[in-house]
Design a protein around this motif. Sequence first.
Motif, short mmCIF file in Angstrom:
data_model
loop_
_atom_site.label_atom_id
_atom_site.label_comp_id
_atom_site.label_asym_id
_atom_site.label_seq_id
_atom_site.Cartn_x
_atom_site.Cartn_y
_atom_site.Cartn_z
N ARG A 181 5.27 -0.79 1.85
CA ARG A 181 4.80 0.53 1.40
C ARG A 181 5.42 0.80 0.03
NH1 ARG A 181 6.27 6.27 2.81
NH2 ARG A 181 4.46 7.42 2.08
N SER A 182 4.58 0.72 -1.00
CA SER A 182 5.05 0.87 -2.37
C SER A 182 3.84 1.01 -3.28
CB SER A 182 5.87 -0.36 -2.78
OG SER A 182 6.26 -0.31 -4.12
N ASP A 183 4.07 1.31 -4.53
CA ASP A 183 3.03 1.25 -5.54
C ASP A 183 2.78 -0.24 -5.84
OD1 ASP A 183 1.48 2.62 -7.91
OD2 ASP A 183 2.61 0.93 -8.75
N ALA A 184 1.56 -0.69 -5.72
CA ALA A 184 1.26 -2.12 -5.83
C ALA A 184 1.58 -2.68 -7.22
CB ALA A 184 -0.21 -2.37 -5.49
N LEU A 185 1.26 -1.95 -8.27
CA LEU A 185 1.53 -2.46 -9.62
C LEU A 185 3.03 -2.56 -9.88
CD1 LEU A 185 -1.27 -0.64 -11.64
CD2 LEU A 185 -1.26 -2.99 -10.77
N LEU A 203 0.84 -1.18 0.00
CA LEU A 203 0.00 0.00 0.00
C LEU A 203 0.88 1.24 0.00
CD1 LEU A 203 0.20 0.75 3.26
CD2 LEU A 203 -1.47 -1.05 3.35
N THR A 204 0.30 2.37 -0.35
CA THR A 204 1.09 3.60 -0.46
C THR A 204 0.99 4.47 0.78
OG1 THR A 204 -0.74 4.69 -1.60
CG2 THR A 204 0.97 3.68 -2.97
N SER A 205 -0.01 4.32 1.59
CA SER A 205 -0.24 5.19 2.74
C SER A 205 0.59 4.77 3.95
CB SER A 205 -1.72 5.17 3.10
OG SER A 205 -1.94 5.74 4.36
N ARG A 206 1.36 5.70 4.48
CA ARG A 206 2.15 5.43 5.69
C ARG A 206 1.21 5.15 6.88
NH1 ARG A 206 6.25 9.25 5.92
NH2 ARG A 206 7.69 7.62 5.37
N GLU A 207 0.13 5.92 6.97
CA GLU A 207 -0.80 5.74 8.10
C GLU A 207 -1.42 4.35 8.08
OE1 GLU A 207 -1.08 8.42 5.93
OE2 GLU A 207 0.01 9.82 7.21
N TRP A 208 -1.87 3.91 6.91
CA TRP A 208 -2.46 2.57 6.82
C TRP A 208 -1.43 1.49 7.09
CZ3 TRP A 208 -7.29 1.40 7.33
CH2 TRP A 208 -8.27 2.32 6.96
N ARG A 209 -0.20 1.71 6.61
CA ARG A 209 0.84 0.72 6.86
C ARG A 209 1.08 0.58 8.37
NH1 ARG A 209 7.17 -0.05 5.30
NH2 ARG A 209 7.36 -1.83 6.68
N ASP A 210 1.16 1.68 9.07
CA ASP A 210 1.37 1.62 10.53
C ASP A 210 0.23 0.86 11.20
OD1 ASP A 210 3.70 3.06 10.16
OD2 ASP A 210 2.85 4.97 10.84
#
Length: 108
Positions: free
Chosen positions: A28-32, A2-9
């Motif tokens: 944390r990255s662009d999924a594609l 996923l790209t969001s730092r908040e969601w990753r945390d």
Amino acid sequence: VLTSREWRDLIDGNVADLALSDRCEVVRSDALRYLAAGEDRFDLVLCDPPYALAGRIGPELERLVPPRLAEAGRLVVESPAREPVELDLPMLAERRFGEALVRIWAAR
């Protein structure tokens, strides 16, 4: 992925709380880009793209996900019911939740 730092945390915390750290990695990255660059195979791929992109992401998912799914792997995609993601993979299930549509596909 996923790209969001908040969601990753948040997800990292859930993984730790569920004692799944040895079986789960949150990236944390662009999924594609992640799918295109790697070689790992997965039992489960969950995809919840922004609804504005859902109608256009199908061809990329169809190209990138099948080689990354394990033999009995599953791809789960949430998209808007009015513009669902279409894939040329064996669909196992489809459920509608209000304006959302969740589809589950098997590996080829």
